[in-house]
Structures are given as structure tokens and as C-alpha cells.
Design a protein around this motif. Structure first.
Motif, PDB file in Angstrom:
ATOM      1  N   GLU A  74     -27.902 -10.909  39.424  1.00 54.27           N
ATOM      2  CA  GLU A  74     -27.652 -12.347  39.421  1.00 54.27           C
ATOM      3  C   GLU A  74     -26.983 -12.768  40.724  1.00 54.27           C
ATOM      4  O   GLU A  74     -27.319 -13.813  41.310  1.00 54.27           O
ATOM      5  CB  GLU A  74     -26.756 -12.717  38.238  1.00 54.27           C
ATOM      6  CG  GLU A  74     -27.457 -12.633  36.878  1.00 54.27           C
ATOM      7  CD  GLU A  74     -26.492 -12.853  35.728  1.00 54.27           C
ATOM      8  OE1 GLU A  74     -25.266 -12.890  35.980  1.00 54.27           O
ATOM      9  OE2 GLU A  74     -26.940 -12.976  34.578  1.00 54.27           O
ATOM     10  N   ARG A 111     -29.471 -12.731  43.439  1.00 55.89           N
ATOM     11  CA  ARG A 111     -30.361 -13.901  43.349  1.00 55.89           C
ATOM     12  C   ARG A 111     -29.723 -15.133  43.990  1.00 55.89           C
ATOM     13  O   ARG A 111     -30.426 -16.022  44.480  1.00 55.89           O
ATOM     14  CB  ARG A 111     -30.695 -14.172  41.880  1.00 55.89           C
ATOM     15  CG  ARG A 111     -31.469 -15.450  41.643  1.00 55.89           C
ATOM     16  CD  ARG A 111     -32.079 -15.532  40.267  1.00 55.89           C
ATOM     17  NE  ARG A 111     -31.203 -15.123  39.207  1.00 55.89           N
ATOM     18  CZ  ARG A 111     -30.284 -15.899  38.633  1.00 55.89           C
ATOM     19  NH1 ARG A 111     -30.100 -17.138  39.063  1.00 55.89           N
ATOM     20  NH2 ARG A 111     -29.541 -15.437  37.643  1.00 55.89           N
ATOM     21  N   ILE A 112     -28.415 -15.189  44.001  1.00 54.41           N
ATOM     22  CA  ILE A 112     -27.721 -16.311  44.640  1.00 54.41           C
ATOM     23  C   ILE A 112     -27.657 -16.120  46.159  1.00 54.41           C
ATOM     24  O   ILE A 112     -27.907 -17.047  46.927  1.00 54.41           O
ATOM     25  CB  ILE A 112     -26.292 -16.446  44.075  1.00 54.41           C
ATOM     26  CG1 ILE A 112     -26.351 -16.835  42.582  1.00 54.41           C
ATOM     27  CG2 ILE A 112     -25.486 -17.471  44.860  1.00 54.41           C
ATOM     28  CD1 ILE A 112     -25.015 -16.744  41.880  1.00 54.41           C
ATOM     29  N   PRO A 156     -31.587 -15.491  48.680  1.00 53.96           N
ATOM     30  CA  PRO A 156     -32.331 -16.655  49.150  1.00 53.96           C
ATOM     31  C   PRO A 156     -31.604 -17.402  50.273  1.00 53.96           C
ATOM     32  O   PRO A 156     -32.239 -17.898  51.207  1.00 53.96           O
ATOM     33  CB  PRO A 156     -32.451 -17.524  47.888  1.00 53.96           C
ATOM     34  CG  PRO A 156     -32.434 -16.531  46.768  1.00 53.96           C
ATOM     35  CD  PRO A 156     -31.436 -15.506  47.207  1.00 53.96           C
ATOM     36  N   HIS A 216     -36.402 -19.811  51.192  1.00 54.03           N
ATOM     37  CA  HIS A 216     -35.411 -19.765  50.110  1.00 54.03           C
ATOM     38  C   HIS A 216     -36.111 -19.703  48.750  1.00 54.03           C
ATOM     39  O   HIS A 216     -35.738 -18.907  47.875  1.00 54.03           O
ATOM     40  CB  HIS A 216     -34.516 -21.004  50.198  1.00 54.03           C
ATOM     41  CG  HIS A 216     -33.358 -21.009  49.253  1.00 54.03           C
ATOM     42  ND1 HIS A 216     -33.499 -21.250  47.895  1.00 54.03           N
ATOM     43  CD2 HIS A 216     -32.035 -20.799  49.459  1.00 54.03           C
ATOM     44  CE1 HIS A 216     -32.320 -21.193  47.310  1.00 54.03           C
ATOM     45  NE2 HIS A 216     -31.410 -20.924  48.238  1.00 54.03           N
ATOM     46  N   THR A 226     -36.115 -16.555  46.055  1.00 55.34           N
ATOM     47  CA  THR A 226     -35.621 -16.769  44.687  1.00 55.34           C
ATOM     48  C   THR A 226     -36.624 -16.238  43.667  1.00 55.34           C
ATOM     49  O   THR A 226     -36.260 -15.533  42.711  1.00 55.34           O
ATOM     50  CB  THR A 226     -35.349 -18.258  44.431  1.00 55.34           C
ATOM     51  OG1 THR A 226     -34.393 -18.742  45.386  1.00 55.34           O
ATOM     52  CG2 THR A 226     -34.808 -18.477  43.025  1.00 55.34           C
ATOM     53  N   SER A 235     -35.763 -13.004  41.352  1.00 53.22           N
ATOM     54  CA  SER A 235     -35.745 -13.354  39.928  1.00 53.22           C
ATOM     55  C   SER A 235     -36.741 -12.514  39.135  1.00 53.22           C
ATOM     56  O   SER A 235     -36.523 -12.238  37.947  1.00 53.22           O
ATOM     57  CB  SER A 235     -36.066 -14.837  39.736  1.00 53.22           C
ATOM     58  OG  SER A 235     -35.083 -15.654  40.314  1.00 53.22           O
TER      59      SER A 235
END
Length: 231
Positions: free
Chosen positions: A95, A98-99, A102, A205, A209, A213
Motif C-alpha cells: 500500500e 502504491r502511494i 507513482p 503516474h 498506479t 495496484s
């Protein structure tokens, strides 16, 4: 405050103030303990703790030195911590990736030097169609390493390296069990590269993502989390 914590705090203060610079050698144990008002035992424990997190480097027969304090050195323990966690906890690291990833990819689209962008494309071109799973994973890691470095932010790059490497087991697991996973990964890498090469940060970006993801969503399904796709 425990005496070891106090000792750590005093050594940290010397580093933060600039009294101890990166690469500097600490004074002799007896002298430093007296100067800081600490027992030699509590000073030893503090040095041991700071060496474990790569702030200090204890060289037998030579002395104790402050490390370079560079992000890649100080964040090296992050990968070790991720390795110690179970797959369900690794999801939290995914998680975070994932932040961050990107954002790094968008930054790379803006500032990555042209020669580094060209080298990134060569990483994709060098992957043979009949590449083994080991080669695919190595290529994947190198691609993401270059993207992170291309952001121009050394702290962000070191964080992502710590988060990316320890997820190799999940990537291998997915490659072995999910049909089409390898092809999808390569297609998404190509889309990310084209967005970076085209200097389109918002598109870069978005693709990053989607890419990160995908692994997170797959792992949630593989672990049977409620509301996730079946493995």
C-alpha cells in the motif's frame, strides 16, 4: 528515561549539531563516556544499537565511526524488516509502495535525464521472449530501480528500493500461478516507459498506479481477503 536511551540521545545530539560529521571517528570510549556523563556500559549499549541501524560503524581494532548517513545506508534495514513480516503484513508495505512509486514515476517523467530514459528503454528491450522467471524478476527489479533513481530524490529512491526488493517473493508467486501475469507486467512496463519518455507525468503516474495496484490486488485475492478477487 532508560540509561541506554539517554546515551543514544546524547550521541544523536552530537551528530545533529555537527560535532560528529559523517565519517568521523568517535572519541575513545572512556573519554566519551566521561564527557557525556555516562557509564561505559550504557555507552557500549548505545553504540551497539546505533550500529544495528547503520548510524555507527564499529571497526574492530580501529574504532567506531559515524557512517556516511546517506539515505541508502540508513534505510537499508527497511528491507530486512519487510522480510520478517508475513504476507498479510507485506500488504501494508505494498500500500505504501502504491502511494510512493507513482509519485516517483511522475517525477522521473519530468526530470529523468534523456540518457537515463534511453537506458531504461534498453532494460525492456534486453528482455528475451523466452526469458526465465528469474530473468523476468531481475528485469522487473532493475526497471523499477531505474525509475526510482530517475525521480532525482535519493530519499524516495532508497525508500522504494527497501519496499520493492522484499516483495520479490510475491512477484515470483504471482508469475508462477497467475496466467498472463508476465505478459501484463511487460505491457505495463512498456506503457510506463513510453509515458516517461514522452514527458507525460500524469500518464506515468496513472500507469504506475495501475501496475503496483495489480500486485496488491492479486496478493489480497491470494490471501483470501474479504472483498478481493479469488486467487
Amino acid at each position: 528515561m532508560p540509561v541506554t536511551d539517554e546515551a543514544i540521545g546524547k550521541i544523536k545530539a552530537m551528530i545533529v549539531s555537527g560535532e560528529l560529521q559523517p565519517g568521523a571517528r568517535l572519541p575513545k570510549e572512556a573519554d566519551l563516556a566521561e564527557r557525556l556523563g555516562l557509564s561505559r556500559n550504557s555507552l557500549r549499549e548505545a553504540v551497539k544499537a546505533l550500529s544495528l541501524i547503520r548510524v555507527l560503524d564499529v571497526r574492530q581494532g580501529d574504532g567506531t565511526y559515524v557512517t556516511s548517513l546517506s539515505p541508502e545506508v540508513l534505510l537499508e534495514t527497511l528491507g530486512f524488516l519487510v522480510d520478517l513480516h508475513r504476507d498479510s503484513t507485506v500488504l501494508e508495505f505494498l500500500e505504501l509502495r502504491r502511494i510512493l512509486e507513482p509519485a516517483a514515476t511522475a517525477m522521473a517523467a519530468r526530470v529523468m535525464p534523456d540518457e537515463d530514459v534511453a537506458a531504461l528503454g534498453e532494460v525492456l528491450d534486453d528482455l528475451a521472449e523466452d526469458a526465465s522467471l528469474d530473468d523476468l524478476i531481475a528485469n522487473d527489479l532493475e526497471f523499477h530501480r531505474r525509475i526510482a533513481a530517475g525521480s532525482g530524490n535519493t530519499v524516495l529512491c532508497s525508500l522504494l528500493e527497501g519496499l520493492s526488493g522484499p516483495t520479490v517473493r510475491a512477484r515470483i508467486w504471482r508469475g508462477l500461478t497467475e496466467e498472463g501475469a508476465v505478459a501484463h507486467t511487460h505491457q505495463q512496463h512498456r506503457a510506463i516507459f513510453e509515458a516517461v519518455a514522452g514527458r507525460r507525468p500524469e500518464e506515468a503516474h496513472a500507469w504506475a498506479t495501475v501496475h503496483v495496484s495489480g500486485l496488491e490486488r492479486w496478493l489480497r485475492g491470494a490471501l483470501g481477503e474479504p472483498g478481493s478477487a479469488p486467487a
